[in-house]
Design an enzyme around this catalytic site. Sequence first.
Site, PDB file in Angstrom:
ATOM      1  N   TYR A  27     -23.412  -6.865  10.501  1.00  0.00           N
ATOM      2  CA  TYR A  27     -22.166  -6.204  10.057  1.00  0.00           C
ATOM      3  C   TYR A  27     -22.162  -4.743  10.480  1.00  0.00           C
ATOM      4  O   TYR A  27     -23.144  -4.027  10.316  1.00  0.00           O
ATOM      5  CB  TYR A  27     -22.047  -6.293   8.531  1.00  0.00           C
ATOM      6  CG  TYR A  27     -20.822  -5.589   7.961  1.00  0.00           C
ATOM      7  CD1 TYR A  27     -19.568  -6.191   8.025  1.00  0.00           C
ATOM      8  CD2 TYR A  27     -20.920  -4.338   7.356  1.00  0.00           C
ATOM      9  CE1 TYR A  27     -18.446  -5.566   7.501  1.00  0.00           C
ATOM     10  CE2 TYR A  27     -19.803  -3.708   6.827  1.00  0.00           C
ATOM     11  CZ  TYR A  27     -18.567  -4.331   6.903  1.00  0.00           C
ATOM     12  OH  TYR A  27     -17.456  -3.713   6.383  1.00  0.00           O
ATOM     13  N   THR A  62      -8.502  -7.884   3.121  1.00  0.00           N
ATOM     14  CA  THR A  62      -7.425  -6.968   2.713  1.00  0.00           C
ATOM     15  C   THR A  62      -6.449  -6.713   3.854  1.00  0.00           C
ATOM     16  O   THR A  62      -5.233  -6.837   3.693  1.00  0.00           O
ATOM     17  CB  THR A  62      -8.039  -5.607   2.288  1.00  0.00           C
ATOM     18  OG1 THR A  62      -9.037  -5.838   1.304  1.00  0.00           O
ATOM     19  CG2 THR A  62      -6.967  -4.665   1.761  1.00  0.00           C
ATOM     20  N   SER A 106       0.092   5.589  -1.520  1.00  0.00           N
ATOM     21  CA  SER A 106      -0.395   6.823  -0.883  1.00  0.00           C
ATOM     22  C   SER A 106      -0.141   6.769   0.619  1.00  0.00           C
ATOM     23  O   SER A 106       0.326   5.753   1.145  1.00  0.00           O
ATOM     24  CB  SER A 106      -1.906   7.016  -1.134  1.00  0.00           C
ATOM     25  OG  SER A 106      -2.624   5.993  -0.480  1.00  0.00           O
ATOM     26  N   GLY A 120       0.820  -1.210   0.000  1.00  0.00           N
ATOM     27  CA  GLY A 120       0.000   0.000   0.000  1.00  0.00           C
ATOM     28  C   GLY A 120       0.850   1.255   0.000  1.00  0.00           C
ATOM     29  O   GLY A 120       0.547   2.218   0.706  1.00  0.00           O
ATOM     30  N   ASN A 134       1.380  -2.640   5.459  1.00  0.00           N
ATOM     31  CA  ASN A 134       0.744  -1.345   5.719  1.00  0.00           C
ATOM     32  C   ASN A 134      -0.617  -1.157   5.043  1.00  0.00           C
ATOM     33  O   ASN A 134      -1.486  -0.477   5.599  1.00  0.00           O
ATOM     34  CB  ASN A 134       1.702  -0.234   5.243  1.00  0.00           C
ATOM     35  CG  ASN A 134       0.987   1.083   5.041  1.00  0.00           C
ATOM     36  OD1 ASN A 134       0.677   1.796   5.997  1.00  0.00           O
ATOM     37  ND2 ASN A 134       0.685   1.419   3.781  1.00  0.00           N
ATOM     38  N   GLY A 139       2.135   4.540   3.694  1.00  0.00           N
ATOM     39  CA  GLY A 139       2.995   3.646   2.910  1.00  0.00           C
ATOM     40  C   GLY A 139       3.933   4.417   1.996  1.00  0.00           C
ATOM     41  O   GLY A 139       5.119   4.074   1.873  1.00  0.00           O
TER      42      GLY A 139
HETATM   43  N1  LIG Z   1      -4.207   7.466   8.694  1.00  0.00           N
HETATM   44  C1  LIG Z   1      -4.498   7.156   9.929  1.00  0.00           C
HETATM   45  O1  LIG Z   1      -4.873   8.022  10.779  1.00  0.00           O
HETATM   46  C2  LIG Z   1      -4.371   5.745  10.421  1.00  0.00           C
HETATM   47  C3  LIG Z   1      -4.590   5.475  11.760  1.00  0.00           C
HETATM   48  C4  LIG Z   1      -4.446   4.176  12.222  1.00  0.00           C
HETATM   49  C5  LIG Z   1      -4.067   3.177  11.362  1.00  0.00           C
HETATM   50  N2  LIG Z   1      -3.881   3.438  10.046  1.00  0.00           N
HETATM   51  C6  LIG Z   1      -3.488   2.325   9.179  1.00  0.00           C
HETATM   52  O2  LIG Z   1      -2.386   2.745   8.400  1.00  0.00           O
HETATM   53  C7  LIG Z   1      -2.364   2.045   7.161  1.00  0.00           C
HETATM   54  C8  LIG Z   1      -2.197   3.055   6.027  1.00  0.00           C
HETATM   55  O3  LIG Z   1      -3.284   3.935   6.063  1.00  0.00           O
HETATM   56  P1  LIG Z   1      -3.267   5.369   5.366  1.00  0.00           P
HETATM   57  O4  LIG Z   1      -3.863   6.311   6.313  1.00  0.00           O
HETATM   58  O5  LIG Z   1      -1.928   5.660   4.798  1.00  0.00           O
HETATM   59  O6  LIG Z   1      -4.359   5.112   4.224  1.00  0.00           O
HETATM   60  P2  LIG Z   1      -4.378   5.390   2.663  1.00  0.00           P
HETATM   61  O7  LIG Z   1      -3.709   6.678   2.329  1.00  0.00           O
HETATM   62  O8  LIG Z   1      -5.782   5.168   2.227  1.00  0.00           O
HETATM   63  O9  LIG Z   1      -3.448   4.235   2.087  1.00  0.00           O
HETATM   64  C9  LIG Z   1      -3.863   2.920   2.088  1.00  0.00           C
HETATM   65  C10 LIG Z   1      -3.077   2.184   1.031  1.00  0.00           C
HETATM   66  O10 LIG Z   1      -3.513   0.827   1.009  1.00  0.00           O
HETATM   67  C11 LIG Z   1      -3.727   0.474  -0.337  1.00  0.00           C
HETATM   68  N3  LIG Z   1      -4.681  -0.607  -0.504  1.00  0.00           N
HETATM   69  C12 LIG Z   1      -5.991  -0.630  -0.171  1.00  0.00           C
HETATM   70  N4  LIG Z   1      -6.535  -1.804  -0.539  1.00  0.00           N
HETATM   71  C13 LIG Z   1      -5.541  -2.532  -1.115  1.00  0.00           C
HETATM   72  C14 LIG Z   1      -5.473  -3.819  -1.703  1.00  0.00           C
HETATM   73  N5  LIG Z   1      -6.548  -4.611  -1.818  1.00  0.00           N
HETATM   74  N6  LIG Z   1      -4.291  -4.247  -2.187  1.00  0.00           N
HETATM   75  C15 LIG Z   1      -3.197  -3.455  -2.121  1.00  0.00           C
HETATM   76  N7  LIG Z   1      -3.196  -2.236  -1.594  1.00  0.00           N
HETATM   77  C16 LIG Z   1      -4.357  -1.779  -1.099  1.00  0.00           C
HETATM   78  C17 LIG Z   1      -4.226   1.739  -1.002  1.00  0.00           C
HETATM   79  O11 LIG Z   1      -4.102   1.623  -2.394  1.00  0.00           O
HETATM   80  P3  LIG Z   1      -4.998   2.506  -3.416  1.00  0.00           P
HETATM   81  O12 LIG Z   1      -4.266   3.808  -3.512  1.00  0.00           O
HETATM   82  O13 LIG Z   1      -4.959   1.698  -4.663  1.00  0.00           O
HETATM   83  O14 LIG Z   1      -6.365   2.628  -2.803  1.00  0.00           O
HETATM   84  C18 LIG Z   1      -3.288   2.756  -0.378  1.00  0.00           C
HETATM   85  O15 LIG Z   1      -2.048   2.781  -1.040  1.00  0.00           O
HETATM   86  C19 LIG Z   1      -3.664   1.252   7.097  1.00  0.00           C
HETATM   87  O16 LIG Z   1      -3.409  -0.097   7.444  1.00  0.00           O
HETATM   88  C20 LIG Z   1      -4.546   1.898   8.160  1.00  0.00           C
HETATM   89  O17 LIG Z   1      -5.467   0.993   8.706  1.00  0.00           O
HETATM   90  C21 LIG Z   1      -4.021   4.700   9.556  1.00  0.00           C
END
Ligand SMILES: NC(=O)c1ccc[n+]([C@@H]2O[C@H](COP(=O)([O-])OP(=O)(O)OC[C@H]3O[C@@H](n4cnc5c(N)ncnc54)[C@H](OP(=O)(O)O)[C@@H]3O)[C@@H](O)[C@H]2O)c1
Length: 218
Positions: A192, A136, A39, A36, A115, A42
């Site tokens: 759900y 996922t 964006s 991931g 991630n 990641g």
């Molecule tokens: N941001 C926060 O405040 C926060 C807080 C706690 C935990 N987290 C965790 O941190 C991690 C990253 O989150 P983020 O905030 O950086 O979110 P994000 O910007 O939405 O990034 C998520 C990434 O995961 C990818 N992804 C989603 N589904 C996928 C799949 N089926 N196969 C491969 N890649 C996939 C997305 O790809 P696309 O671009 O193609 O959609 C994107 O690159 C996540 O695990 C989230 O649960 C985030």
Amino acid sequence: MWFWNRKGASGFSASSTAEDVTEGIDGSGLTAIVTGASSGIGAETARVLALRGVHVVMGVRNLEAGREVKEAIVKGNPDAKVDAMDLDLSSMASVKKFAEDFKSLNLPLNLLINNAGIMAIPFMLSKDSIELQFATNHVGHFLLTNLLMETIRKTASASRKEGRIVNVSSRRHQFSYLEGIRFAKLSDPSGYNSLSAYGQSKLANILHANEIARQLKV
Ligand SMILES: NC(=O)c1ccc[n+]([C@@H]2O[C@H](COP(=O)([O-])OP(=O)(O)OC[C@H]3O[C@@H](n4cnc5c(N)ncnc54)[C@H](OP(=O)(O)O)[C@@H]3O)[C@@H](O)[C@H]2O)c1
């Protein structure tokens, strides 16, 4: 906020950046997979690991977006070693293909950063008929980790450097369903709740990390 600058045992706080925590670390010779990485967290993880000299393989489901991130990283750091490879964590076939493709490169694997994630979506099933957030966020990463474990072990043993497997979870792991993980109802739309299902998948990330740590303890 009060916790923003409060330092933990590591000496870092919630306001510390990836550059802060890797300051002075030479990662040359190491290889990392970041899922991931197209964006968010990641992409920043990939950028900063590359800045420290790590060869980064980005596992992304949108190769076009992955290539854009790669170009931006290389623009800021022409020495960066970054590759983007196709990986859809919601599909077991795609995870298996990614693992095979990665292994065929004959690269070491020091760091696996699990991630990628989706959050609080309406009920949907993956191609393998598993609720999409669980598929996922947990199942895809669980399978990926298992398929790459031998490479991680061999790399650690040959390089005499401890490897790292990082599961990016969330505080929301505390807000799963009342039963914790609904093993008997994982892919059942009745009852759900999108946020509880997210919490459930993030709880699974933590349980997975705990179990790997237990199994790999030397
Ligand atoms: N941001 C926060 O405040 C926060 C807080 C706690 C935990 N987290 C965790 O941190 C991690 C990253 O989150 P983020 O905030 O950086 O979110 P994000 O910007 O939405 O990034 C998520 C990434 O995961 C990818 N992804 C989603 N589904 C996928 C799949 N089926 N196969 C491969 N890649 C996939 C997305 O790809 P696309 O671009 O193609 O959609 C994107 O690159 C996540 O695990 C989230 O649960 C985030």
